[in-house]
Each structure stands twice: as structure tokens, then as C-alpha cells.
Design an enzyme around this catalytic site. Sequence first.
Site, PDB file in Angstrom:
ATOM      1  N   TRP A 199     -33.117-101.879  35.818  1.00  0.00           N
ATOM      2  CA  TRP A 199     -32.256-102.692  36.536  1.00  0.00           C
ATOM      3  C   TRP A 199     -31.139-102.309  37.442  1.00  0.00           C
ATOM      4  O   TRP A 199     -30.886-102.662  38.537  1.00  0.00           O
ATOM      5  CB  TRP A 199     -31.514-103.850  35.416  1.00  0.00           C
TER       6      TRP A 199
ATOM      7  N   ASP B 280     -38.122-108.737  31.502  1.00  0.00           N
ATOM      8  CA  ASP B 280     -36.630-108.142  31.180  1.00  0.00           C
ATOM      9  C   ASP B 280     -36.158-108.923  29.899  1.00  0.00           C
ATOM     10  O   ASP B 280     -34.812-109.048  30.231  1.00  0.00           O
ATOM     11  CB  ASP B 280     -36.229-108.366  32.469  1.00  0.00           C
TER      12      ASP B 280
ATOM     13  N   GLN C  69     -34.428-116.956  34.619  1.00  0.00           N
ATOM     14  CA  GLN C  69     -33.302-116.536  33.794  1.00  0.00           C
ATOM     15  C   GLN C  69     -32.853-117.750  32.813  1.00  0.00           C
ATOM     16  O   GLN C  69     -32.269-118.762  33.188  1.00  0.00           O
ATOM     17  CB  GLN C  69     -32.055-115.995  34.390  1.00  0.00           C
TER      18      GLN C  69
ATOM     19  N   THR D 119     -26.697-116.994  35.036  1.00  0.00           N
ATOM     20  CA  THR D 119     -27.411-116.308  33.963  1.00  0.00           C
ATOM     21  C   THR D 119     -26.340-116.062  32.575  1.00  0.00           C
ATOM     22  O   THR D 119     -26.696-116.363  31.603  1.00  0.00           O
ATOM     23  CB  THR D 119     -27.986-114.971  34.331  1.00  0.00           C
TER      24      THR D 119
ATOM     25  N   GLN E 147     -38.007-115.227  29.976  1.00  0.00           N
ATOM     26  CA  GLN E 147     -37.389-114.377  30.807  1.00  0.00           C
ATOM     27  C   GLN E 147     -35.682-114.142  30.374  1.00  0.00           C
ATOM     28  O   GLN E 147     -35.069-115.099  30.214  1.00  0.00           O
ATOM     29  CB  GLN E 147     -37.323-114.809  32.306  1.00  0.00           C
ATOM     30  N   ASP E 148     -35.327-112.897  30.224  1.00  0.00           N
ATOM     31  CA  ASP E 148     -33.817-112.752  29.825  1.00  0.00           C
ATOM     32  C   ASP E 148     -33.436-113.293  28.708  1.00  0.00           C
ATOM     33  O   ASP E 148     -32.539-114.009  28.560  1.00  0.00           O
ATOM     34  CB  ASP E 148     -33.023-113.186  31.289  1.00  0.00           C
TER      35      ASP E 148
ATOM     36  N   ARG F  88     -37.865-101.078  32.640  1.00  0.00           N
ATOM     37  CA  ARG F  88     -38.113-100.943  34.215  1.00  0.00           C
ATOM     38  C   ARG F  88     -36.310-100.822  34.645  1.00  0.00           C
ATOM     39  O   ARG F  88     -35.359-101.524  33.917  1.00  0.00           O
ATOM     40  CB  ARG F  88     -38.417-102.021  35.374  1.00  0.00           C
TER      41      ARG F  88
END
Length: 534
Positions: free
Chosen positions: A442, A372, A328, A298, A350-351, A440
Site C-alpha cells: 500500500w 486488502d 472500504q 474509511t 474489503q478493508d 501487496r
Amino acid sequence: MDNLQLFSMSKISVLILLLSTCFASPSLAADANPVSKQTICKFTPNPTYCNSVLPNQTSNAYDFGRYAAQKSLSQSLKFLNLVDKYLRSHSAALSQTAVLALQDCQFLAGLNVDFLASSLETLNNTNYPTLSDLKTDDIQTMLSAILTNQQTCLDGIQATASSWSVKSGLSVPLSNDTNLYSVSLALFNKAWVPKNKKKKGRKLLDNQINIDDVLVKEIVTVSQDGSGNFTTINDAVAAAPNKSEASKGYFLIYIKAGVYEEYVTIDKKKKYLMMVGDGINQTVLTGDRNVADGNWTTFKSATFAVVGQGFVAVNMTFRNTAGPGKHQAVAVRNGADLSTFYRCSIEGYQDTLYTHSMRQFYRECDIYGTVDFIFGNAAVVFQNCNIYPRLPMSGQFNAVTAQGRTDPNQNTGTLIHNCTIRAANDLALSDGGTKTYLGRPWKEYSRTIYMQSFMDSLIDEDGWHEWDGDFALSTLYYAEYDSSGPGSDTKSRVAWAGYHVIDAGDASNFTVSNFLLGDAWLPQTGVPFSGGLY
């Protein structure tokens, strides 16, 4: 005035603001009175470990803090050497992703050595209570970042652990050093950070802006048609001076309109570098690295990564086009202290945006993603931004934030102020079955605040989503204040112990500060610029 006329001048005007101490943990005022290590260790998250590492003597908070920082520096050097050894001895037998994870640890351990050496130099040259507010914030930020770097290393090792056997040799020092760094941060806060620390700064509720004059030392142009100094962004970055001082001004890279298929990293040595494009969707940096393909962590998947202090980006688009099925896939990874993204678009799934560490500011930016998509552990403010959740994979929900604070003494958190959260086109045109949440947790001490923002109907009435059962629900700090729109009603929000609906008094404690002006941050001329860059 066109861009060429504009860039012939030596000064430009740019909006730069900074998150200050709105995320600083309160600490009791310290003095030079002698105390036992048992007493001082009560102010740390793990008193038992603290007692095991501090010398068995009576001292004061300042000297205990210096001792912990010195021991932390020694351990960080040992860990860096250990990672170097593993890379030399085991690389041939490891998978590519395992090697990349070790290389991430190597890079992050090097940053930790730098941060601890810098912090210790300041502390050793400072009489007990005379550390300035600027230096206090700098050291608190670096000690917080050390813990973030350590956690990032651990996350990478755990993600690739199934393919290699050296994890067992790194897990113990990683755990022990994390505890030691936590002690160092706690003792620094105890000794040097005043109780209920407040800065002279601009309250967010004032809704004002500052325009500060920035000195530009040198300007180069990137153009794909060969009409500039360089044809690639990487070549222009390579030409920037190393270890530039703020007082000497910015090295400005003007990037003409075009789609640049490059992976760009601004190294820690490339300080006070500014990149200015021709506008969102005009100057575009794009890539598609991702974790699912098995070739990247990532951390290393970012299309654009920056570590160099004082970085500024203006009028650009940063993309990762890997798509929702690749998991990711980072568009921007920002670990640059005192960095600013202004009128930029950061686009992924995502990410998307990895706010990895240090102090960061994003204003009038567009940010797109799914799961996220604003994540990490930094002291970061988003102001006047447009946040666009996209359509994720089937069966997924969207979470705008996943804040990763791991220690109660870190001065980190995500503040989203006066922003607009509404569905991107693909999500708006879908069947409406995708749920979207504000965030949320992590990590255990996740901290996120939304203030005076517009939330469209896509935001679920719960507002927030758990990470894993009841993990972090009592230790996180999530707050909302005075937002508007159909998704902003807090009456049906989660009933977690760590969730809060705050009032104006509490909200006024969250500030964007302008205290880091002058040579402490921006190279300034004091002469107003008479043109318009934006």
C-alpha cells in the site's frame, strides 16, 4: 464455574503478548560529541529538508533530536488550529465526506499533539543516554504513529478532494509537517535507539505462551434483556473512568450473548478497558457503514474503533456486513497502544481490519475479508489465528495484507506467525477463478512477514501482488519463513528486490516480547487465578 460466579472475583487470567522491537530499524549508536547539522542530517531520509529546519550550529544528536521534537510539537499545534479554522469556516459549503475527512484530520492532529507533548516531556526530563528500553520503545512508537496519523489525514483529503477547494490550503503544511516528523523520528533513532537493538523477549520460534494475572478494578454487565447494568455497549463504555492508571486495574465490561447493532468507539481517555463476551458468534457487534454509500470515510466506517491504551477484547465477534460491493467497510479500526484481541472473530470484506497505528496483538482470532482485508500501519502480530479470504466481486483478486509503512525509520510492520490461511466457505465453493495473494504494498516501505504458517492451495504461486507497477518493489520488505501447506512453496515467488525467503537465523530476530509487564502495561496482582475464563 459460570460467568456470574467468575465475574464476582477481582482477578482474571488473560493471555497478553506484545510485538516488541522485531520491526525496529537499526541505528548507529550516538553519543554526546558535538556534530554539525550537516553531519546529523545524513541520518535522515531527507537531508536537504533536515538542513533547512535545524539551527545552524554545532550540537549533539540528543539536543538536535529535542529541537526537532519541539519544533514538531509547535507545528502540530498550528496544523490543528488550521483544521479547526477550516471546519468553522467552510463546513457549510463542503460535502459530508469532505467534512468527515477534515474531522478525521482534526482527531488525528489532536493525537499528534498528545504524542509529541508526551515524548518531549520524557526527553526533556532525561539525561542523554539514560532513556530506558521501555521509554525508548514508547517514544519510537509514538513518533512512528505521528507519521501514520499524518498520512491518514492526507489520504482522506485526497479521497474527497474533488468535492472541495480547501485542499490547497492543507497540502503544503501536511507535506512540510510530514517531513519534519520524519526528521524527528530519524534523529530520535540516531540518538536513543542503540544499533542492532535487541530485547530480552520470547522468540517466536520457541512457540511458548505466557499467562499473566490481570487486576480488575470494576466489572459491569451488558445484557439486552435488562438483567445487567446496561442494555447497550456504548452506555457501558461511557460509564468507564477516564484516564485510568494501569496500577488501578481494568474496567471490565462483560457483554452477554446477543447481536448488538451499534457503532462503538473507545476514546483515547478510556484507558485499560476490557471487553469480554460469551464467545465467537455468541456476542456479536455488527454494523454496515461503508465508503461507497458516500456517507463515511474509511476511517469512520468502522463498526468498532478503539484508541484507548491497553484495550483488551476477548470472546467476541466484530462485523461489518456491507458486503464486497461496498468497497472500504471496516469492522475494526485499532489505534490503541498495547492492545490485544484474543479469541475474537473480525469479519468483513474489503478493508476488514484497520491496524491503524501503535502496538497490537491478535491471538487465536478468526479474520475474514477480500481485498486488502488486513491493512494499515502498526506494529502488529497475528499469532495462532485463522485467516479466511472470502469471495470478492467479479474481476477482483484477494490480498490478505496491505501494509502501509511510509518511512524507513518507523518501527511498524505486520507479522503473521503460526496462522492458518484457507478459503472461507463462499470462496471454497466458487469456480476457483479468484486469485489470492499474501499481500501487496500500500505504501512505499510496506513490511510484512509470514512465519511458520499453513497456507492452503488458494495462495497464488507468486505469493505477492504489486500495487501499481513497480511502486515500492525495491523499498518494501516482505519475507517468508518455514511455512507449510500447498500454497507455501516459495520457488515461484515474485523476484522483487524487497522480497526475501529468510532462514532460522533471520527469523529469530522477530520476537513477541513479554518485557512490558507490571505497571508499564498490565495491572498485575501476582496472584494466580484459580478458575477458567476461556
